[in-house]
Design a protein around this motif. Structure first.
Motif, PDB file in Angstrom:
ATOM      1  N   TRP A 249      41.161  46.154  47.899  1.00 56.69           N
ATOM      2  CA  TRP A 249      40.273  45.975  48.988  1.00 56.69           C
ATOM      3  C   TRP A 249      39.249  47.500  49.237  1.00 56.69           C
ATOM      4  CZ3 TRP A 249      40.390  49.047  53.414  1.00 56.69           C
ATOM      5  CH2 TRP A 249      39.067  48.165  54.446  1.00 56.69           C
ATOM      6  N   ALA A 250      40.013  48.481  48.890  1.00 53.85           N
ATOM      7  CA  ALA A 250      39.576  49.930  49.921  1.00 53.85           C
ATOM      8  C   ALA A 250      38.262  49.959  48.329  1.00 53.85           C
ATOM      9  CB  ALA A 250      40.046  50.697  49.467  1.00 53.85           C
ATOM     10  N   ARG A 251      38.966  49.842  47.198  1.00 53.58           N
ATOM     11  CA  ARG A 251      38.242  50.307  45.743  1.00 53.58           C
ATOM     12  C   ARG A 251      36.597  49.521  45.761  1.00 53.58           C
ATOM     13  NH1 ARG A 251      41.260  50.366  40.230  1.00 53.58           N
ATOM     14  NH2 ARG A 251      38.604  50.487  39.733  1.00 53.58           N
ATOM     15  N   ARG A 252      37.016  48.174  45.562  1.00 47.11           N
ATOM     16  CA  ARG A 252      35.532  47.070  46.385  1.00 47.11           C
ATOM     17  C   ARG A 252      34.577  47.894  47.513  1.00 47.11           C
ATOM     18  NH1 ARG A 252      39.491  43.279  44.945  1.00 47.11           N
ATOM     19  NH2 ARG A 252      39.887  43.020  47.837  1.00 47.11           N
ATOM     20  N   SER A 253      35.651  48.418  48.594  1.00 45.73           N
ATOM     21  CA  SER A 253      34.339  48.489  50.134  1.00 45.73           C
ATOM     22  C   SER A 253      33.758  49.885  49.744  1.00 45.73           C
ATOM     23  CB  SER A 253      35.355  49.330  51.207  1.00 45.73           C
ATOM     24  OG  SER A 253      35.852  48.308  51.378  1.00 45.73           O
ATOM     25  N   LEU A 254      34.256  50.566  48.366  1.00 49.70           N
ATOM     26  CA  LEU A 254      33.856  51.987  48.370  1.00 49.70           C
ATOM     27  C   LEU A 254      33.333  52.294  46.868  1.00 49.70           C
ATOM     28  CD1 LEU A 254      36.736  54.620  48.853  1.00 49.70           C
ATOM     29  CD2 LEU A 254      34.332  54.541  50.283  1.00 49.70           C
ATOM     30  N   ALA A 255      33.371  50.605  46.164  1.00 48.01           N
ATOM     31  CA  ALA A 255      32.415  51.033  44.603  1.00 48.01           C
ATOM     32  C   ALA A 255      32.566  51.730  43.976  1.00 48.01           C
ATOM     33  CB  ALA A 255      30.868  50.215  45.358  1.00 48.01           C
ATOM     34  N   LEU A 256      34.565  51.351  43.326  1.00 47.17           N
ATOM     35  CA  LEU A 256      34.837  52.821  43.006  1.00 47.17           C
ATOM     36  C   LEU A 256      34.747  51.940  42.141  1.00 47.17           C
ATOM     37  CD1 LEU A 256      37.454  54.662  45.265  1.00 47.17           C
ATOM     38  CD2 LEU A 256      35.446  55.544  43.646  1.00 47.17           C
ATOM     39  N   GLN A 257      34.340  52.441  40.467  1.00 48.99           N
ATOM     40  CA  GLN A 257      34.886  51.586  39.609  1.00 48.99           C
ATOM     41  C   GLN A 257      35.974  52.531  38.815  1.00 48.99           C
ATOM     42  OE1 GLN A 257      33.268  48.853  37.814  1.00 48.99           O
ATOM     43  NE2 GLN A 257      31.827  49.223  40.384  1.00 48.99           N
ATOM     44  N   ASP A 258      36.227  52.151  37.472  1.00 48.06           N
ATOM     45  CA  ASP A 258      37.871  53.120  36.446  1.00 48.06           C
ATOM     46  C   ASP A 258      37.104  54.393  36.496  1.00 48.06           C
ATOM     47  OD1 ASP A 258      39.214  50.336  37.148  1.00 48.06           O
ATOM     48  OD2 ASP A 258      38.711  49.731  34.960  1.00 48.06           O
ATOM     49  N   ARG A 259      36.329  54.238  35.988  1.00 50.88           N
ATOM     50  CA  ARG A 259      35.541  55.962  35.479  1.00 50.88           C
ATOM     51  C   ARG A 259      35.546  56.873  37.305  1.00 50.88           C
ATOM     52  NH1 ARG A 259      30.776  53.140  35.337  1.00 50.88           N
ATOM     53  NH2 ARG A 259      29.377  53.333  36.744  1.00 50.88           N
ATOM     54  N   ASP A 260      34.983  56.537  37.720  1.00 45.93           N
ATOM     55  CA  ASP A 260      35.562  57.039  39.450  1.00 45.93           C
ATOM     56  C   ASP A 260      36.749  57.521  40.017  1.00 45.93           C
ATOM     57  OD1 ASP A 260      32.384  56.243  39.650  1.00 45.93           O
ATOM     58  OD2 ASP A 260      32.614  54.433  40.649  1.00 45.93           O
ATOM     59  N   LEU A 261      37.729  56.531  39.317  1.00 48.44           N
ATOM     60  CA  LEU A 261      38.833  57.253  40.007  1.00 48.44           C
ATOM     61  C   LEU A 261      39.309  58.253  39.142  1.00 48.44           C
ATOM     62  CD1 LEU A 261      40.837  54.135  40.320  1.00 48.44           C
ATOM     63  CD2 LEU A 261      39.863  55.136  42.459  1.00 48.44           C
ATOM     64  N   LEU A 262      38.674  58.954  37.265  1.00 41.72           N
ATOM     65  CA  LEU A 262      39.391  59.780  37.283  1.00 41.72           C
ATOM     66  C   LEU A 262      38.819  61.175  37.064  1.00 41.72           C
ATOM     67  CD1 LEU A 262      38.523  58.570  33.811  1.00 41.72           C
ATOM     68  CD2 LEU A 262      40.729  58.493  34.660  1.00 41.72           C
ATOM     69  N   SER A 263      38.165  61.077  38.791  1.00 45.22           N
ATOM     70  CA  SER A 263      37.001  62.125  39.693  1.00 45.22           C
ATOM     71  C   SER A 263      38.364  62.475  41.238  1.00 45.22           C
ATOM     72  CB  SER A 263      36.474  62.520  39.851  1.00 45.22           C
ATOM     73  OG  SER A 263      35.561  61.530  40.923  1.00 45.22           O
TER      74      SER A 263
ATOM     75  N   LEU B  45      38.918  57.130  48.290  1.00 44.56           N
ATOM     76  CA  LEU B  45      40.360  56.162  48.337  1.00 44.56           C
ATOM     77  C   LEU B  45      41.040  56.438  49.134  1.00 44.56           C
ATOM     78  CD1 LEU B  45      40.750  53.314  46.992  1.00 44.56           C
ATOM     79  CD2 LEU B  45      41.895  54.344  45.416  1.00 44.56           C
ATOM     80  N   GLY B  46      41.620  58.180  49.139  1.00 43.38           N
ATOM     81  CA  GLY B  46      42.789  57.810  49.927  1.00 43.38           C
ATOM     82  C   GLY B  46      42.379  57.942  51.540  1.00 43.38           C
ATOM     83  N   THR B  47      41.497  58.762  51.700  1.00 39.82           N
ATOM     84  CA  THR B  47      40.532  59.328  53.201  1.00 39.82           C
ATOM     85  C   THR B  47      40.888  57.580  53.252  1.00 39.82           C
ATOM     86  OG1 THR B  47      39.464  60.642  52.319  1.00 39.82           O
ATOM     87  CG2 THR B  47      38.847  59.792  54.448  1.00 39.82           C
ATOM     88  N   LEU B  48      39.869  56.131  53.136  1.00 47.00           N
ATOM     89  CA  LEU B  48      40.212  54.641  53.386  1.00 47.00           C
ATOM     90  C   LEU B  48      41.505  53.985  53.933  1.00 47.00           C
ATOM     91  CD1 LEU B  48      38.247  52.578  54.364  1.00 47.00           C
ATOM     92  CD2 LEU B  48      37.918  52.154  52.113  1.00 47.00           C
TER      93      LEU B  48
END
Length: 134
Positions: free
Chosen positions: A60-74, A81-84
């Protein structure tokens, strides 16, 4: 998520944000999702003081923030993600196939460092146990 819940979970929560394939895994592609499903269970078993955020909430949080797999590498993507989620620890894994046919999983644990293991496809369960204990 309520403010009270955020305050409760911030210090002791951990979230597995995903296991990102690094290259084409071919017939071994199933290992990434299987490892991603097993590792949170191992974390809960190995460490009672941790609250492992359920995969549904992480999704849910990933979708809310529109985080793709590549975004998680930064670092920035993991911090967002942690903040949300109210989680101080975000774990992101990558999985690649080695030349000898084995797989190599590497996990970044927020800014704390990383853990890794190389293993054969049939050893995914034992590897998730080992990584969960680390």
């Amino acid at each position: 998520m309520t403010l009270a819940r955020l305050q409760y979970t911030r210090a002791d929560a951990v979230a597995l944000a995903g296991v990102v394939p690094d290259g084409d895994l071919g017939s071994q592609a199933w290992v990434a999702s299987t490892l991603g499903a097993l590792l949170p269970l191992e974390l809960q078993t190995a460490e009672e003081a941790l609250r492992v955020i359920p995969a549904e909430e992480v999704g849910w949080a990933r979708r809310s923030l529109a985080l793709q797999d590549r975004d998680l590498l930064s670092d920035a993507g993991r911090r967002r993600l942690g903040t949300l989620l109210g989680a101080s620890t975000i774990v992101v894994g990558s999985l690649r196939r080695l030349e000898n046919g084995q797989l190599h999983a590497a996990f970044t644990v927020s800014e704390a460092g990383s853990i890794s293991a190389s293993f054969a496809e049939q050893d995914v369960l034992e590897t998730s146990i080992l990584l969960g204990q680390k």
